[in-house]
Design an enzyme around this catalytic site. Structure first.
Site, PDB file in Angstrom:
ATOM      1  N   ASP A  43       0.828  -1.203   0.000  1.00  0.00           N
ATOM      2  CA  ASP A  43       0.000   0.000   0.000  1.00  0.00           C
ATOM      3  C   ASP A  43       0.866   1.259   0.000  1.00  0.00           C
ATOM      4  O   ASP A  43       0.530   2.252  -0.643  1.00  0.00           O
ATOM      5  CB  ASP A  43      -0.964  -0.001   1.193  1.00  0.00           C
ATOM      6  CG  ASP A  43      -2.223   0.803   0.890  1.00  0.00           C
ATOM      7  OD1 ASP A  43      -2.728   0.698  -0.252  1.00  0.00           O
ATOM      8  OD2 ASP A  43      -2.690   1.548   1.760  1.00  0.00           O
ATOM      9  N   GLU A  79       0.566  10.770   4.524  1.00  0.00           N
ATOM     10  CA  GLU A  79       0.294   9.338   4.655  1.00  0.00           C
ATOM     11  C   GLU A  79       1.591   8.521   4.501  1.00  0.00           C
ATOM     12  O   GLU A  79       1.810   7.554   5.230  1.00  0.00           O
ATOM     13  CB  GLU A  79      -0.709   8.961   3.560  1.00  0.00           C
ATOM     14  CG  GLU A  79      -1.265   7.584   3.611  1.00  0.00           C
ATOM     15  CD  GLU A  79      -2.317   7.404   4.690  1.00  0.00           C
ATOM     16  OE1 GLU A  79      -2.601   8.354   5.448  1.00  0.00           O
ATOM     17  OE2 GLU A  79      -2.821   6.281   4.786  1.00  0.00           O
ATOM     18  N   GLU A 128     -10.698   6.039  -3.721  1.00  0.00           N
ATOM     19  CA  GLU A 128     -10.773   6.450  -2.313  1.00  0.00           C
ATOM     20  C   GLU A 128     -12.053   5.941  -1.637  1.00  0.00           C
ATOM     21  O   GLU A 128     -12.043   5.583  -0.470  1.00  0.00           O
ATOM     22  CB  GLU A 128     -10.676   7.974  -2.200  1.00  0.00           C
ATOM     23  CG  GLU A 128      -9.361   8.532  -2.716  1.00  0.00           C
ATOM     24  CD  GLU A 128      -8.147   8.118  -1.886  1.00  0.00           C
ATOM     25  OE1 GLU A 128      -8.274   7.283  -0.979  1.00  0.00           O
ATOM     26  OE2 GLU A 128      -7.050   8.645  -2.169  1.00  0.00           O
ATOM     27  N   GLU A 194      -9.157  -2.942  -6.799  1.00  0.00           N
ATOM     28  CA  GLU A 194      -9.190  -2.828  -5.332  1.00  0.00           C
ATOM     29  C   GLU A 194      -9.398  -4.203  -4.698  1.00  0.00           C
ATOM     30  O   GLU A 194      -8.750  -4.540  -3.711  1.00  0.00           O
ATOM     31  CB  GLU A 194     -10.300  -1.866  -4.894  1.00  0.00           C
ATOM     32  CG  GLU A 194      -9.952  -0.404  -5.087  1.00  0.00           C
ATOM     33  CD  GLU A 194      -8.907   0.111  -4.091  1.00  0.00           C
ATOM     34  OE1 GLU A 194      -8.868  -0.358  -2.946  1.00  0.00           O
ATOM     35  OE2 GLU A 194      -8.119   0.994  -4.483  1.00  0.00           O
TER      36      GLU A 194
HETATM   37  C1  LIG Z   1      -5.263   0.018  -2.645  1.00  0.00           C
HETATM   38  C2  LIG Z   1      -5.547   1.385  -2.155  1.00  0.00           C
HETATM   39  N1  LIG Z   1      -6.631   2.014  -2.581  1.00  0.00           N
HETATM   40  C3  LIG Z   1      -6.905   3.253  -2.164  1.00  0.00           C
HETATM   41  C4  LIG Z   1      -6.081   3.893  -1.289  1.00  0.00           C
HETATM   42  C5  LIG Z   1      -6.433   5.252  -0.787  1.00  0.00           C
HETATM   43  O1  LIG Z   1      -5.413   6.126  -0.766  1.00  0.00           O
HETATM   44  C6  LIG Z   1      -4.932   3.204  -0.861  1.00  0.00           C
HETATM   45  N2  LIG Z   1      -4.054   3.764   0.014  1.00  0.00           N
HETATM   46  N3  LIG Z   1      -4.698   1.952  -1.295  1.00  0.00           N
END
Ligand SMILES: Cc1ncc(CO)c(N)n1
Length: 207
Positions: A43, A79, A128, A194
């Site tokens: 991520d 982040e 998001e 996703e």
């Molecule tokens: C896979 C994924 N989708 C969305 C976000 C949102 O920023 C993230 N961090 N990771």
């Protein structure tokens, strides 16, 4: 076509994007050893890719969306710092190459640069929204993951996703049929990407 219709028409793939065994594991604590950290590394690398896509979206956005997109970029940068802190706390390295499925997702975002703004706006919102919906469904989360669930369900993030949705709807309202069709395809791609992304948690731990 608007975002409400997309969610309604594609309810099944949208649900699959959030109802993944990994998300259930975050909720009940039943994740294989190392899976959560493996997912965090992926991520982190995805957020780096998203930062690139989103930064290149700024000059293509209508004036009224630029502050929103830039605000989101600042949040993405913060982040990354947050991930780096968690990696130190949990003693794992973020120094890795993205998994091929992660690269596929980032490449998908990059190729949206050749699409009309509305297609990119819908995709960014979906990226998001899927994340927010999944983490919300994992809430409150098993004790060891709770701080992550809380971090990704804060009201500020919800507001941001709501604003992205408004921007996507405004862009769709100005779009012709062909663009709306491409935006729908992008939405479906995000739902699948996703869903598959959660599976990266298991890619390096051999289960
Ligand atoms: C896979 C994924 N989708 C969305 C976000 C949102 O920023 C993230 N961090 N990771």
């Amino acid at each position: 076509m608007d975002t409400g219709k997309l969610l309604e028409k594609h309810a099944a793939p949208w649900r699959e994007a959030r109802e993944h065994p990994f998300v259930r594991g975050v909720r009940d604590g039943a994740l294989p050893e190392g899976a959560f950290e493996a997912w965090l590394v992926e991520d982190y690398l995805f957020v780096l890719g998203l930062l690139g896509f989103q930064s290149r979206l700024v000059p293509r956005a209508p004036r009224r969306d630029q502050a929103l997109i830039l605000g989101g970029l600042l949040a993405l940068e913060a982040e990354l710092t947050w991930f780096e802190r968690k990696a130190e706390e949990r003693d794992f390295s973020l120094d890795a190459h993205p998994h091929p499925d992660n690269e596929t997702y980032i490449r998908f975002l990059d190729q949206l640069e050749r699409e009309p703004y509305a297609v990119s706006a819908v995709a960014l919102w979906a990226v998001e929204q899927a994340y927010l919906d999944a983490w919300s469904s994992a809430s409150p989360g098993a004790r060891e993951y709770r701080e992550f669930v809380e971090h990704w369900t804060v009201p500020e993030f919800r507001d941001y996703v709501g604003s992205l949705r408004e921007a996507a709807d405004a862009a769709l309202a100005r779009s012709d049929e062909r663009t709306a069709h491409r935006a729908e395809a992008a939405f479906l791609s995000v739902a699948r990407l996703e869903r598959d992304f959660w599976g990266l948690a298991y890619a390096r731990v051999g289960v």
